[in-house]
Enzyme design. Structure first.
Site, short mmCIF file in Angstrom:
data_model
loop_
_atom_site.label_atom_id
_atom_site.label_comp_id
_atom_site.label_asym_id
_atom_site.label_seq_id
_atom_site.Cartn_x
_atom_site.Cartn_y
_atom_site.Cartn_z
N ARG A 1 0.87 -1.33 -0.10
CA ARG A 1 -0.04 -0.21 -0.02
C ARG A 1 1.12 1.35 -0.13
O ARG A 1 0.80 2.13 -0.78
CB ARG A 1 -0.95 -0.07 1.19
CG ARG A 1 -2.13 -0.94 1.11
CD ARG A 1 -2.75 -1.04 2.60
NE ARG A 1 -3.81 -2.17 2.24
CZ ARG A 1 -4.15 -2.88 3.41
NH1 ARG A 1 -3.72 -2.72 4.59
NH2 ARG A 1 -5.04 -3.80 3.11
N CYS B 1 5.37 -11.06 2.26
CA CYS B 1 5.05 -9.54 2.87
C CYS B 1 6.04 -8.62 2.67
O CYS B 1 5.87 -7.56 3.15
CB CYS B 1 5.07 -10.13 4.38
SG CYS B 1 3.45 -9.96 5.02
#
Length: 358
Positions: free
Chosen positions: A147, A258
């Site tokens: 993001r 991640c």
């Protein structure tokens, strides 16, 4: 057979107990209860027992997810319970599940996807604004490199800071302090919690593409438990399965996780599956984005002969056309190869190194 018979009820019928593992957070419980309700309706003779547990990701709240360096942050403890036969199936957010599962486990169901996009939740004092119209140097909270990388590029006037905790905690941090002008969360989680009214803005793909598997729930089972696999397989949503197989194959082939910013967008229209995939540098200044498509038209062949042990990026879906699943998986690999040929490996390596060093 897995599960345990319970004591006979008044009619003398023995109902079977199936134990369902879940994280303890409110959102995880809501998601698990929704899956349990569906299974109960389809199997009225089965008794479902919910077993809540804490995972490493729930316990380490002072460190950015990308820094912990553990691929199964929110899943390991649940899988341990599955391995020890303490539970018979586990409900996860699909985006938490690594693209390669430990041996002996499989995703037996991928449920119909909720809105996969991210959402901006603004501080009450900024009501009516969007990320675009927030004042210069407003601080946005997000725990996701994906993001932050996309939004830094898209909204250079904003500042991004890490925020951890479950949904309730993050919203509390936003509302009760003046540290953040807004936070960015998955729209799916907010909707499942019944907090649609907190969504100030849904971020479309031009602002922020989503994470692999975002918005979909997955049911993980022991791959040898044919009866449990059969029971949960009816929960599969064919469109979501094909989209998520393509997304997971893309991520797996890129060796993403991640700790690197990888994003996707998929659509299934008229038997054509479209996959857009992108990789970003940590600040979003360097990126690669491409789109490919493939036909996933059903082949018309009976799937009765499908080997239930066939997994595609961890997913077992024997009632969905194998040819369509293969095409979806190939699409993900082909798109990853295209990005790799244009330098994706270098972008991700630098992103990983910078993240580790910071």
């Amino acid at each position: 057979m897995s599960g345990e018979p319970s004591s006979a009820d008044g009619s003398g019928t023995v109902s079977r107990v199936i134990r369902v593992g879940t994280r303890k957070s409110q959102l995880a419980r809501i998601q698990t209860d929704s899956v349990a309700d569906k299974l109960k309706k389809l199997n009225p003779d089965v008794s479902l027992e919910i077993v809540g547990m804490s995972t490493l990701g729930d316990k380490i709240l002072d460190t950015a997810l990308s820094k912990i360096g553990e691929k199964s942050l929110f899943t390991k403890e649940l899988e341990n319970a599955l391995e020890r036969n303490e539970v018979d199936l586990v409900v996860h957010s699909l985006k938490d599940l690594p693209t390669t599962l430990p041996s002996g486990f499989t995703i037996g169901a991928v449920l119909k996807r909720e809105n996969p996009h991210d959402a901006a939740v603004l501080h009450p004092k900024h009501e009516g604004k969007t990320l675009e119209t927030l004042p210069e140097n407003s601080v946005i909270g997000t725990s996701s490199l994906r993001r932050a990388a996309q939004l830094k590029k898209r909204f250079p006037h904003l500042v991004f800071k890490d925020i951890r905790g479950n949904l309730n905690t993050r919203l509390k941090k936003l509302d009760e302090k003046d540290d953040f002008a807004a936070i960015v969360l998955a729209a799916a989680g907010l909707r499942r919690m019944g907090w649609d009214n907190r969504i100030s803005q849904i971020l479309g793909p031009e602002d922020c593409m989503y994470a692999v598997g975002q918005g979909a729930l997955a049911v993980e089972v022991r791959s040898r438990d044919a009866d449990i696999l059969e029971m949960v397989s009816v929960l599969h949503d064919p469109e979501t399965v094909l989209r998520c197989i393509a997304e997971r194959a893309f991520l797996r082939h890129l060796e993403g996780g991640c700790s690197v910013p990888v994003a996707v967008h998929t659509e299934l229209k008229n038997s054509q599956l479209y996959l857009t995939g992108a990789v970003f540098s940590l600040d979003g200044s360097d990126s690669l984005k491409e789109t490919m498509q493939t036909s996933v038209a059903a082949d018309g062949k009976s799937s009765d002969a499908v080997d239930e042990r066939v997994q595609r990026v961890g997913v077992t879906a024997s009632k969905i056309s194998g040819e369509a699943q293969d095409a979806a998986e190939r699409l993900g690999v082909d798109l990853a190869n295209l990005l790799l040929s244009k330098g994706a490996k270098e972008i991700l390596t630098v992103a990983r190194q910078l993240n580790d060093a910071s």
